[in-house]
Design a protein around this motif. Sequence first.
Motif, PDB file in Angstrom:
ATOM      1  N   ASN A 162       0.821  -1.199   0.000  1.00  0.00           N
ATOM      2  CA  ASN A 162       0.000   0.000   0.000  1.00  0.00           C
ATOM      3  C   ASN A 162       0.862   1.258   0.000  1.00  0.00           C
ATOM      4  N   GLU A 163       1.965   1.224   0.759  1.00  0.00           N
ATOM      5  CA  GLU A 163       2.869   2.361   0.806  1.00  0.00           C
ATOM      6  C   GLU A 163       3.482   2.603  -0.572  1.00  0.00           C
ATOM      7  N   SER A 164       3.900   1.544  -1.247  1.00  0.00           N
ATOM      8  CA  SER A 164       4.466   1.683  -2.584  1.00  0.00           C
ATOM      9  C   SER A 164       3.432   2.208  -3.568  1.00  0.00           C
ATOM     10  N   ALA A 165       2.192   1.739  -3.447  1.00  0.00           N
ATOM     11  CA  ALA A 165       1.129   2.211  -4.328  1.00  0.00           C
ATOM     12  C   ALA A 165       0.872   3.697  -4.096  1.00  0.00           C
ATOM     13  N   THR A 166       0.862   4.111  -2.848  1.00  0.00           N
ATOM     14  CA  THR A 166       0.671   5.523  -2.520  1.00  0.00           C
ATOM     15  C   THR A 166       1.829   6.346  -3.050  1.00  0.00           C
ATOM     16  N   ASP A 167       3.053   5.870  -2.865  1.00  0.00           N
ATOM     17  CA  ASP A 167       4.233   6.572  -3.380  1.00  0.00           C
ATOM     18  C   ASP A 167       4.209   6.631  -4.900  1.00  0.00           C
ATOM     19  N   ALA A 168       3.772   5.546  -5.537  1.00  0.00           N
ATOM     20  CA  ALA A 168       3.696   5.539  -7.000  1.00  0.00           C
ATOM     21  C   ALA A 168       2.691   6.584  -7.482  1.00  0.00           C
ATOM     22  N   GLU A 169       1.573   6.710  -6.797  1.00  0.00           N
ATOM     23  CA  GLU A 169       0.573   7.734  -7.150  1.00  0.00           C
ATOM     24  C   GLU A 169       1.136   9.136  -6.938  1.00  0.00           C
ATOM     25  N   ALA A 170       1.856   9.324  -5.833  1.00  0.00           N
ATOM     26  CA  ALA A 170       2.453  10.627  -5.548  1.00  0.00           C
ATOM     27  C   ALA A 170       3.507  10.976  -6.605  1.00  0.00           C
ATOM     28  N   PHE A 171       4.306  10.005  -6.996  1.00  0.00           N
ATOM     29  CA  PHE A 171       5.322  10.228  -8.023  1.00  0.00           C
ATOM     30  C   PHE A 171       4.652  10.553  -9.358  1.00  0.00           C
ATOM     31  N   TRP A 172       3.592   9.841  -9.704  1.00  0.00           N
ATOM     32  CA  TRP A 172       2.881  10.105 -10.954  1.00  0.00           C
ATOM     33  C   TRP A 172       2.304  11.526 -10.950  1.00  0.00           C
ATOM     34  N   ALA A 173       1.678  11.920  -9.852  1.00  0.00           N
ATOM     35  CA  ALA A 173       1.100  13.264  -9.744  1.00  0.00           C
ATOM     36  C   ALA A 173       2.193  14.329  -9.856  1.00  0.00           C
ATOM     37  N   PHE A 174       3.313  14.109  -9.176  1.00  0.00           N
ATOM     38  CA  PHE A 174       4.455  15.025  -9.261  1.00  0.00           C
ATOM     39  C   PHE A 174       4.932  15.130 -10.706  1.00  0.00           C
ATOM     40  N   SER A 175       5.058  13.984 -11.369  1.00  0.00           N
ATOM     41  CA  SER A 175       5.549  13.963 -12.748  1.00  0.00           C
ATOM     42  C   SER A 175       4.647  14.759 -13.676  1.00  0.00           C
ATOM     43  N   LEU A 176       3.348  14.565 -13.548  1.00  0.00           N
ATOM     44  CA  LEU A 176       2.405  15.304 -14.391  1.00  0.00           C
ATOM     45  C   LEU A 176       2.508  16.807 -14.134  1.00  0.00           C
ATOM     46  N   GLU A 177       2.630  17.186 -12.877  1.00  0.00           N
ATOM     47  CA  GLU A 177       2.731  18.601 -12.524  1.00  0.00           C
ATOM     48  C   GLU A 177       4.025  19.214 -13.058  1.00  0.00           C
ATOM     49  N   VAL A 178       5.139  18.547 -12.836  1.00  0.00           N
ATOM     50  CA  VAL A 178       6.437  19.074 -13.265  1.00  0.00           C
ATOM     51  C   VAL A 178       6.537  19.085 -14.794  1.00  0.00           C
ATOM     52  N   TYR A 179       6.072  18.030 -15.430  1.00  0.00           N
ATOM     53  CA  TYR A 179       6.161  17.922 -16.885  1.00  0.00           C
ATOM     54  C   TYR A 179       5.355  19.019 -17.579  1.00  0.00           C
ATOM     55  N   ALA A 180       4.324  19.528 -16.919  1.00  0.00           N
ATOM     56  CA  ALA A 180       3.479  20.582 -17.486  1.00  0.00           C
ATOM     57  C   ALA A 180       4.095  21.973 -17.330  1.00  0.00           C
ATOM     58  N   LYS A 181       5.153  22.107 -16.540  1.00  0.00           N
ATOM     59  CA  LYS A 181       5.787  23.414 -16.358  1.00  0.00           C
ATOM     60  C   LYS A 181       6.455  23.843 -17.667  1.00  0.00           C
ATOM     61  N   PRO A 182       6.524  25.153 -17.900  1.00  0.00           N
ATOM     62  CA  PRO A 182       7.142  25.647 -19.139  1.00  0.00           C
ATOM     63  C   PRO A 182       8.552  25.092 -19.346  1.00  0.00           C
ATOM     64  N   GLN A 183       8.794  24.591 -20.524  1.00  0.00           N
ATOM     65  CA  GLN A 183      10.074  24.086 -21.025  1.00  0.00           C
ATOM     66  C   GLN A 183      10.523  22.756 -20.438  1.00  0.00           C
ATOM     67  N   VAL A 184       9.850  22.236 -19.439  1.00  0.00           N
ATOM     68  CA  VAL A 184      10.282  20.973 -18.833  1.00  0.00           C
ATOM     69  C   VAL A 184      10.124  19.821 -19.823  1.00  0.00           C
ATOM     70  N   ALA A 185       8.972  19.697 -20.453  1.00  0.00           N
ATOM     71  CA  ALA A 185       8.752  18.603 -21.408  1.00  0.00           C
ATOM     72  C   ALA A 185       9.780  18.661 -22.533  1.00  0.00           C
ATOM     73  N   GLU A 186      10.017  19.857 -23.062  1.00  0.00           N
ATOM     74  CA  GLU A 186      10.981  20.010 -24.158  1.00  0.00           C
ATOM     75  C   GLU A 186      12.382  19.591 -23.731  1.00  0.00           C
ATOM     76  N   LEU A 187      12.787  19.998 -22.526  1.00  0.00           N
ATOM     77  CA  LEU A 187      14.107  19.615 -22.017  1.00  0.00           C
ATOM     78  C   LEU A 187      14.194  18.106 -21.809  1.00  0.00           C
ATOM     79  N   CYS A 188      13.160  17.513 -21.232  1.00  0.00           N
ATOM     80  CA  CYS A 188      13.161  16.062 -20.997  1.00  0.00           C
ATOM     81  C   CYS A 188      13.261  15.294 -22.316  1.00  0.00           C
ATOM     82  N   ILE A 189      12.482  15.699 -23.300  1.00  0.00           N
ATOM     83  CA  ILE A 189      12.492  15.006 -24.588  1.00  0.00           C
ATOM     84  C   ILE A 189      13.836  15.197 -25.288  1.00  0.00           C
TER      85      ILE A 189
END
Length: 187
Positions: A5-32
């Motif tokens: 359950n802890e890993s599932a919660t952490d995985a959800e938190a990581f996914w939410a963080f990723s979506l938020e950070v990836y949406a920031k200006p220029q982050v997606a372009e830099l990652c790609i």
Amino acid sequence: MPRMNESATDAEAFWAFSLEVYAKPQVAELCIALQDEYGFDVNLLLLGLWVAEMQRKALDAERICELREAVAQLNDNLVHPLRRARRWAKPSDPVAETPRHKIYGALKQVELEAERLVQAEMVETLAAGLQRGGETPTPQAAARASLERYRQSIEAPDSATAPLAQLIVKALPWPVLPGSARAAPHP
């Protein structure tokens, strides 16, 4: 099974963080760009940022190798083929609605779910030994250490250092200090 359950919660938190950070200006372009030009795994870049932001810890070289190995088969057999197919199917005309748009959209959704699976596997692997290493003074310092170790582990050239530094600045900006109109200097 609190561990699961802890890993599932952490995985959800990581996914939410990723979506938020990836949406920031220029982050997606830099990652790609880091992915396409130097061979970085975007999910591992995001994980380094997440661990830095949430725990002020840097991933060590051994942990980076373990993480890469843990998701290698998922990437090789699922994520990368889906990405190639999605890129191939991308419509040349973004405005006209064609059957190719439907295929492209469906492939994009499946690719995102595959990426989410990779992230869950990374979190599960990470849970086995993140305690290594101490905290760093700032999330930016932890991210810088993690991403530099990652660059070294994949033997990316020194020219990857500048876009990695830009990624950290865009993804984890320094907070504005109370009573100040300026943010702290960039890492």
